[in-house]
Design a protein around this motif. Structure first.
Motif, PDB file in Angstrom:
ATOM      1  N   ASP A 181       0.859  -1.185   0.000  1.00  0.00           N
ATOM      2  CA  ASP A 181       0.000   0.000   0.000  1.00  0.00           C
ATOM      3  C   ASP A 181       0.894   1.234   0.000  1.00  0.00           C
ATOM      4  O   ASP A 181       1.371   1.663   1.045  1.00  0.00           O
ATOM      5  CB  ASP A 181      -0.921   0.002   1.223  1.00  0.00           C
ATOM      6  CG  ASP A 181      -1.909   1.177   1.204  1.00  0.00           C
ATOM      7  OD1 ASP A 181      -1.805   2.023   0.298  1.00  0.00           O
ATOM      8  OD2 ASP A 181      -2.758   1.238   2.103  1.00  0.00           O
ATOM      9  N   THR A 182       1.124   1.781  -1.169  1.00  0.00           N
ATOM     10  CA  THR A 182       1.984   2.964  -1.291  1.00  0.00           C
ATOM     11  C   THR A 182       1.203   4.264  -1.098  1.00  0.00           C
ATOM     12  O   THR A 182       1.715   5.349  -1.355  1.00  0.00           O
ATOM     13  CB  THR A 182       2.729   2.965  -2.639  1.00  0.00           C
ATOM     14  OG1 THR A 182       1.807   2.704  -3.689  1.00  0.00           O
ATOM     15  CG2 THR A 182       3.798   1.893  -2.645  1.00  0.00           C
ATOM     16  N   GLY A 183      -0.029   4.136  -0.629  1.00  0.00           N
ATOM     17  CA  GLY A 183      -0.729   5.262  -0.042  1.00  0.00           C
ATOM     18  C   GLY A 183      -1.398   6.244  -0.978  1.00  0.00           C
ATOM     19  O   GLY A 183      -1.185   6.253  -2.191  1.00  0.00           O
ATOM     20  N   THR A 230      -1.302  10.154  -1.679  1.00  0.00           N
ATOM     21  CA  THR A 230      -0.209  11.097  -1.508  1.00  0.00           C
ATOM     22  C   THR A 230      -0.696  12.405  -0.902  1.00  0.00           C
ATOM     23  O   THR A 230      -1.498  13.119  -1.503  1.00  0.00           O
ATOM     24  CB  THR A 230       0.490  11.384  -2.846  1.00  0.00           C
ATOM     25  OG1 THR A 230       0.770  10.149  -3.508  1.00  0.00           O
ATOM     26  CG2 THR A 230       1.789  12.122  -2.621  1.00  0.00           C
ATOM     27  N   PRO A 272       3.142   9.792   1.829  1.00  0.00           N
ATOM     28  CA  PRO A 272       2.212   8.755   1.360  1.00  0.00           C
ATOM     29  C   PRO A 272       1.499   8.138   2.562  1.00  0.00           C
ATOM     30  O   PRO A 272       2.149   7.693   3.503  1.00  0.00           O
ATOM     31  CB  PRO A 272       3.126   7.728   0.685  1.00  0.00           C
ATOM     32  CG  PRO A 272       4.488   8.351   0.621  1.00  0.00           C
ATOM     33  CD  PRO A 272       4.540   9.369   1.695  1.00  0.00           C
ATOM     34  N   LYS A 273       0.172   8.096   2.524  1.00  0.00           N
ATOM     35  CA  LYS A 273      -0.588   7.612   3.681  1.00  0.00           C
ATOM     36  C   LYS A 273      -1.365   6.362   3.318  1.00  0.00           C
ATOM     37  O   LYS A 273      -2.342   6.401   2.571  1.00  0.00           O
ATOM     38  CB  LYS A 273      -1.542   8.703   4.176  1.00  0.00           C
ATOM     39  CG  LYS A 273      -2.207   8.365   5.500  1.00  0.00           C
ATOM     40  CD  LYS A 273      -1.163   8.286   6.623  1.00  0.00           C
ATOM     41  CE  LYS A 273      -1.818   8.068   7.982  1.00  0.00           C
ATOM     42  NZ  LYS A 273      -2.427   6.726   8.110  1.00  0.00           N
ATOM     43  N   GLY A 274      -0.910   5.217   3.855  1.00  0.00           N
ATOM     44  CA  GLY A 274      -1.630   3.970   3.661  1.00  0.00           C
ATOM     45  C   GLY A 274      -2.943   3.979   4.432  1.00  0.00           C
ATOM     46  O   GLY A 274      -3.076   4.640   5.464  1.00  0.00           O
ATOM     47  N   PHE A 275      -3.903   3.210   3.941  1.00  0.00           N
ATOM     48  CA  PHE A 275      -5.237   3.295   4.536  1.00  0.00           C
ATOM     49  C   PHE A 275      -5.542   2.196   5.546  1.00  0.00           C
ATOM     50  O   PHE A 275      -6.600   2.218   6.181  1.00  0.00           O
ATOM     51  CB  PHE A 275      -6.295   3.359   3.446  1.00  0.00           C
ATOM     52  CG  PHE A 275      -6.736   4.777   3.181  1.00  0.00           C
ATOM     53  CD1 PHE A 275      -8.028   5.173   3.429  1.00  0.00           C
ATOM     54  CD2 PHE A 275      -5.825   5.717   2.704  1.00  0.00           C
ATOM     55  CE1 PHE A 275      -8.427   6.484   3.204  1.00  0.00           C
ATOM     56  CE2 PHE A 275      -6.214   7.020   2.474  1.00  0.00           C
ATOM     57  CZ  PHE A 275      -7.529   7.410   2.732  1.00  0.00           C
ATOM     58  N   GLU A 299      -4.933   4.608   8.202  1.00  0.00           N
ATOM     59  CA  GLU A 299      -5.812   5.770   8.056  1.00  0.00           C
ATOM     60  C   GLU A 299      -7.241   5.436   8.486  1.00  0.00           C
ATOM     61  O   GLU A 299      -7.917   6.244   9.125  1.00  0.00           O
ATOM     62  CB  GLU A 299      -5.797   6.251   6.600  1.00  0.00           C
ATOM     63  CG  GLU A 299      -6.625   7.489   6.326  1.00  0.00           C
ATOM     64  CD  GLU A 299      -6.020   8.765   6.882  1.00  0.00           C
ATOM     65  OE1 GLU A 299      -6.681   9.814   6.798  1.00  0.00           O
ATOM     66  OE2 GLU A 299      -4.880   8.709   7.395  1.00  0.00           O
ATOM     67  N   CYS A 339      -0.391   6.152  12.066  1.00  0.00           N
ATOM     68  CA  CYS A 339       0.430   5.669  10.957  1.00  0.00           C
ATOM     69  C   CYS A 339       1.024   4.328  11.344  1.00  0.00           C
ATOM     70  O   CYS A 339       1.371   4.103  12.508  1.00  0.00           O
ATOM     71  CB  CYS A 339       1.540   6.666  10.622  1.00  0.00           C
ATOM     72  SG  CYS A 339       2.451   6.251   9.102  1.00  0.00           S
TER      73      CYS A 339
END
Length: 281
Positions: free
Chosen positions: A69-71, A73, A146-149, A152, A270
């Motif tokens: 999971d590269t998130g 952005t 980058p925010k993975g879910f 999140e 995170c």
């Protein structure tokens, strides 16, 4: 004097930053994982941390994503008031960089253009979520997060009242953490925004994740609260995914002015891959 920065330069830098953030765990986060491995009391937890550390080493050595999971952005921009962007729009240049970086870096494209009904993938991980602040000077600072879910989805917001005070803030944070449990791929880095409005608190909690895990809030009372919450989280037994004593690597708090009747508290969780990259142009 007005300084000119080409939009294409921004695009190229953002593309590289997206790849760097996906491949290379920040040094402070890696060091925090190693410290957690040394202090972890659970044999299973130590084994999990060994695997997490080895994964980060392989990703760095082979230029591969730390996580599949590269998130989505998130981009924080500080635009100097004496900077002129030439050859295109700032947001367009950033989004072009995200598209380029995710395509060239073989990073997973996870963004859908509409959230509820058709959920069609945009195919290049755009649009990014961009926050721009105009500041003095002739520099352009860009931070890519980058925010993975997986993590999140376990974040949360509590709208408290002033009478809730510090005790209420701790209770609110711990309710969100305990509800998240092992689902956000701990050990976590926890960003907290206190104050502002509902939306402002959430943005502050995201920005808090950009601060190094070994740097405390400059305000002594908030620094103390960070340490107290970190201890409380590490006493939950959540541990590194399968239980243990290293549930979180850091708690970072950002705060801001708010209304006399309010005390918003936002918590962005995170996973152990607390990824970000920075450029000053």
């Amino acid at each position: 004097m007005v300084r000119t920065i080409q939009a294409e330069t921004i695009t190229q830098e953002v593309a590289q930053m997206c790849k760097e953030a996906a491949y290379y765990l920040p040094g402070d986060v890696f060091a925090a994982l190693e410290r957690g491995r040394l202090s972890e009391q659970s044999p299973v937890g130590r084994d999990v941390l060994d695997q997490i550390i080895q994964n980060a080493k392989i990703a760095k050595a082979e230029d591969r994503p730390i996580c599949q999971d590269t998130g989505m952005t998130i981009v924080f921009v500080e635009l100097g008031q004496d900077v002129h962007i030439e050859g295109g729009n700032l947001n367009d240049a950033i989004n072009a960089g995200v598209a380029k970086g995710y395509t060239e870096g073989y990073l997973r494209k996870s963004v859908v253009e509409e959230p509820l009904f058709n959920r069609k993938n945009t195919g290049n991980n755009t649009p990014a979520v961009i926050y721009t602040e105009v500041v003095p000077g002739d520099k352009l600072t860009i931070q890519v997060e980058p925010k993975g879910f997986g993590s999140e989805n376990k974040s949360g917001l509590k709208m408290l009242v002033p009478a809730d005070g510090v005790k209420g803030v701790k209770k609110a944070v711990m309710e969100i953490i305990l509800h998240a449990s092992c689902n956000p791929c701990p050990p976590m880095v926890v960003g907290i925004g206190i104050g502002g409005t509902m939306d402002r608190a959430a943005v502050m909690s995201k920005k808090a994740l950009l601060r190094p895990t070994n740097v405390r809030n400059p305000h002594p009372e908030y620094a103390k609260l960070e340490e107290e919450l970190l201890e409380m989280i590490n006493q939950t037994g959540i541990g590194p995914q399968l239980g243990g004593t290293t549930s979180a690597l850091a708690v970072n708090i950002e705060w801001g002015p708010t209304h006399i009747a309010g005390l918003p508290v936002a918590v962005t969780i995170c996973c152990h891959a607390c990824r970000h990259s920075k450029r000053v142009l």
